[in-house]
Enzyme design. Structure first.
Site, PDB file in Angstrom:
ATOM      1  N   ASP A   1      -6.943   6.318 -10.421  1.00  0.00           N
ATOM      2  CA  ASP A   1      -7.529   6.066  -9.099  1.00  0.00           C
ATOM      3  C   ASP A   1      -7.672   7.370  -8.323  1.00  0.00           C
ATOM      4  OD1 ASP A   1      -8.700   4.410  -7.238  1.00  0.00           O
ATOM      5  OD2 ASP A   1      -6.819   3.884  -6.254  1.00  0.00           O
TER       6      ASP A   1
ATOM      7  N   VAL B   1      -0.400   2.793   6.063  1.00  0.00           N
ATOM      8  CA  VAL B   1       0.472   3.963   5.958  1.00  0.00           C
ATOM      9  C   VAL B   1       0.768   4.442   7.375  1.00  0.00           C
ATOM     10  CG1 VAL B   1       0.754   6.297   5.042  1.00  0.00           C
ATOM     11  CG2 VAL B   1      -0.567   4.606   3.757  1.00  0.00           C
TER      12      VAL B   1
ATOM     13  N   GLY C   1      -4.719   1.534   2.433  1.00  0.00           N
ATOM     14  CA  GLY C   1      -5.297   1.422   1.100  1.00  0.00           C
ATOM     15  C   GLY C   1      -5.017   0.072   0.504  1.00  0.00           C
ATOM     16  N   GLY C   2      -5.169  -0.023  -0.812  1.00  0.00           N
ATOM     17  CA  GLY C   2      -4.958  -1.282  -1.497  1.00  0.00           C
ATOM     18  C   GLY C   2      -3.529  -1.767  -1.391  1.00  0.00           C
TER      19      GLY C   2
ATOM     20  N   GLY D   1      -1.443  -1.195   1.276  1.00  0.00           N
ATOM     21  CA  GLY D   1      -1.186  -1.615   2.644  1.00  0.00           C
ATOM     22  C   GLY D   1      -1.311  -0.441   3.593  1.00  0.00           C
TER      23      GLY D   1
END
Length: 809
Positions: A617, A506, A501-502, A504
């Site tokens: 979000d 996972v 994701g934004g 980094g």
């Protein structure tokens, strides 16, 4: 001359008649009755009284309704509820003795007021409060009213009306539902005060209790935490030697609000929205399954965030374990250890709970908690106690006897209940002199050691602050060392990447002596950084809910920034519903439960947690699924805390994901709980359709998924939105309700969108009628190129700078 005199006399009579009519528009008397087809209107035009036919019925009734709200007429009081007229021959008048009479065409009395006071000049007047009063001429003193409609409520509680009891006259002010929308006769449901023990309010279906408000604690009813100070109305509970009642008053008379007990047995408060010319469901008395009276039986407690919701109080066990295991909790729980019936018994404190049914209780307003405890210990039947009033540190005493029924947990409720227990269930209260001496010595030595340790910790923290990364000292979670995380993720192997994701990538990992974990690692190229990481740690570490992902700790070693979560074996929601080969693994039953879980998790963030959190979000990739496909909201890096009275905030730094952002946030940087509601609406429509909002494509138009859903809704083809793979598993009423609620959530204007509490309620109660949705946000056709992107685009804007971060799946 004679013609002039006749003309003058006739003119005077006409003027006099017009004067009488103009001054009597709000009154009924023997000389000026009203017939079917005619009405009277209160002085300032707020309310109107006349004859009407409800719904599709042909019967005629005398009722009162809002005059200025003709497009959405709401009848708030009915005279002849049980005795309708079958034609339009009705006449409403006042007798010589001062009694209101409703008669048919043959002069038979259909209904009458039961006033017994003799009046010299009896007049019935409709007041601007909606109260129809019978009085003597121009006498305006309420004490002298011979009769008033406010003493005989129907299904509606208007401002100034009372629900309760007059202890002097025996008058009961009770709400009774209509039988149906076409029939105002008394229905199955009744809302009334119960004065056995400490007063409380019951909703009954016939003789059966369905809902209990709980006792009043000085601020609100303990079973109605949504009743809070607000800008629309004030409220109070009055209890004295003469009366016991609840009432409310408007703070702004131009914003009508009223409470109704509807035919389905739901207590609802509605607000009139002038701009939209419609009634808005502001709140409901019953919110969820835990509001079902005595769901968990005696000595049981209900928590809607648990599954199953019922559990026994500490020190108790199910009375019939087999029934309990079969989800039949009605017989409740029994003590594991009998009480000793003496001063050796102890009390266990429960905080944030709805107080139990008070029919078998005793109270005293003059004593405090200490005396309250002593009184309870002296009575073998006493099982619990609490303060009567929680204000100003608490006051008064409330005792319960024999059993505790209808307890539920509320995180936001400032209420403590002390439950009596056998000493062995908590720990012995008997300590000898020698033991006390030893404890004193040990305590002194421990205090010295603790003081030294604290001093060392402070010095060590200061040293860390100078040497470590900025912000590390603020973290309150367990810290994982880099070596443990490296080993767990097999040196951050690309084979272990389960998402990105934004923040980094996972990684999936397995601690050497512990559970599987998910490690979110801050990328050096990420648009987010320490601020978002700190924000997520501070927020999620203080939140506990079954539909929120659990943060286990973090790693802040060297230049590394990592968050460690519980591992979700079933990945994220978008992993299933947007993939043609996997979406069949989520049949409708699972999708509906996921929708409910997301809504409940968001309700917790907005209302039930200690902090009011705006997520900012909410999207399918941030909904993780555990081994049983239960949803958990994740990624709180962009979330914000709101103060208790804060409604909206504005930012120049707009961060979020295209397709889920609300119009007011994307365009003006304004966000609130209604921004999250918009995102929730998008999620609901995506769950039903199996299509992404932003990348949705259709051969007939270039609208997004929201626009397509809106077009189908207006064409009466809403069911066509459903994912074709759900054909064999869907429940039509649930699918249509999800679409309906989803469209309500994505309406363009924030004021039109429901609250999260309303969303949860609407999804879980199919019998509730829903308002019609209005045009969704971003209802504009796009260029075809805008729909070609197969990835989500995350947007961060600050003045004229824009960064776009791709989130591949």
């Amino acid at each position: 001359m004679k013609r002039f005199a006749d003309f003058y006399f006739l003119s005077c009579n006409i003027v006099s008649l017009l004067f009488i009519i103009s001054t009597a528009l709000d009154t009924i008397s023997k000389d000026s009755p009203i017939k079917d087809g005619h009405t009277i209107v209160s002085a300032d035009g707020y309310f109107e009284l006349g004859f009407f036919s409800p719904g599709n019925s042909m019967n005629r009734y005398v009722g009162i309704w809002y005059k200025k709200i003709s497009k959405a007429q709401k009848v708030v009081w009915v005279a002849n509820r049980s005795n309708p007229l079958n034609d339009t021959s009705g006449i409403l008048t006042v007798s010589d003795k001062g009694i209101l009479l409703l008669m048919n065409g043959t002069q038979d009395v259909i209904w009458s007021s039961n006033s017994s006071t003799s009046l010299r000049d009896p007049v019935a007047q409709l007041l601007d409060t909606g109260n129809l009063v019978l009085k003597d001429g121009s006498d305006l003193n309420p004490e002298n009213y011979a009769w008033q409609s406010f003493d005989y409520p129907g299904s509606t509680l208007l401002p100034g009306m009372k629900v309760g009891r007059n202890l002097v006259t025996g008058m009961n002010w009770t709400l009774t539902s209509w039988r149906s929308s076409d029939d105002p006769s008394p229905g199955e449901y009744m809302h009334r005060v119960d004065t056995n023990g400490y007063p409380q309010y019951f909703l009954l279906e016939g003789p059966v209790i369905k809902y209990n408000t709980g006792p009043w604690n000085g601020r609100s009813f303990t079973g109605g935490p949504n009743l809070k100070p607000n800008p629309y109305y004030t409220f109070e509970f009055v209890m004295n030697d003469k009366e016991i009642y609840f009432t409310y008053e408007l703070l702004n008379s131009s914003l009508p609000t009223w409470v109704v007990l509807n035919p389905a047995g739901l207590i609802q408060r509605l607000l009139w929205i002038e701009r939209t010319e419609s009634w808005f469901l502001y709140s409901t008395g019953q919110m969820d399954n835990c509001d079902r009276y005595a769901l968990c039986g005696q000595f049981g407690k209900c928590n809607i965030n648990d599954s199953p919701p019922c559990d026994c109080l500490r020190g108790f066990k199910p009375k019939y374990q087999q029934e309990w295991d079969a989800a039949d909790w009605s017989n409740g729980c029994v003590r594991r250890t009998p009480l000793e019936c003496g001063t050796s018994d102890r009390f266990l404190k429960y905080s944030g709970v709805k107080l139990p049914d008070t029919r078998h209780s005793w109270f005293d307003k003059t004593i405090g908690l200490e005396e309250c405890q002593r009184l309870c210990l002296r009575n073998c039947s006493c099982v619990a106690y609490s303060n009567l009033d929680v204000r100003n540190g608490g006051s008064g005493c409330l005792l319960w006897f024999n059993q505790l029924i209808d307890i539920r947990e509320y995180a936001q409720l400032d209420e403590d209940l002390y439950v009596r227990m056998a000493a062995s269930e908590i720990g012995s209260n008997h300590i000898g002199k020698t033991t006390k001496a030893v404890i004193a010595i040990v305590s002194t030595v421990s205090a010295i050691i603790l003081l030294g340790f604290l001093s060392w910790s402070v010095m060590r923290r200061k040293k860390r602050k100078r040497a470590g990364p900025e912000g590390k000292e603020e973290m309150e979670l367990p810290l994982f060392d880099l070596m443990s995380i490296t080993i767990a993720t097999e040196n951050f192997s690309s084979d272990n990447i389960i998402g990105e994701g934004g923040f980094g990538p996972v990684y999936r990992g397995k601690l050497s002596a512990g559970p599987e974990i998910a490690v979110k690692k801050l990328s050096q190229h990420s648009g987010q950084g320490l601020e978002e990481l700190k924000n997520e740690v501070v927020l999620i570490s203080k939140l506990q809910h079954r539909n929120l992902v659990k943060l286990l700790g973090c790693c802040l070693e060297g230049e590394e920034r990592m968050l460690v979560y519980e591992y979700m074996p079933n990945n994220s929601l978008d992993f299933f519903i947007f993939d043609e080969s996997r979406k069949k693994q989520l049949p409708w039953e699972n999708r509906f439960q996921i929708a409910m879980g997301i809504s409940r998790g968001l309700l917790y963030l907005h209302q039930d947690s200690r902090l009011r959190i705006i997520h900012r979000d909410l999207k399918t990739s941030n909904i993780l699924l555990d081994s049983e496909l239960n949803p958990k909201i994740s990624d709180f890096g962009l979330a914000r805390i709101f103060g208790g009275d804060q409604i909206e905030e504005e930012t120049k730094r707009v961060i979020g994901t295209y397709g889920y952002m609300s119009p007011e946030y994307a365009v003006d940087g304004k966000f609130s709980v209604k921004s999250d509601v918009f995102s929730l609406g998008v999620l609901l429509l995506e769950i039903v359709s199996g299509k992404k909002n932003r990348t949705f494509q259709h051969s007939d138009h270039h609208h997004s998924l929201l626009g397509h859903a809106w077009l189908l809704w207006n064409e009466g083809k809403a069911l066509e939105l459903m994912d074709t793979c759900l054909t064999e598993s869907f429940v039509k009423s649930q699918v249509l309700r999800c679409i309906h609620v989803g469209l309500l959530c994505v309406q363009k204007l924030t004021v039109d969108r429901p609250t999260t509490a309303s969303v949860v309620f609407m999804l879980s109660h199919e019998e509730v009628a829903l308002p019609q949705p209005k045009e969704p946000g971003f209802f504009i056709e796009r260029n075809a190129a805008e729909t070609d992107d197969s990835t989500e685009k995350r947007c961060l804007t600050d003045n004229v700078l824009t960064f776009t971060i791709l989130e591949p799946r």
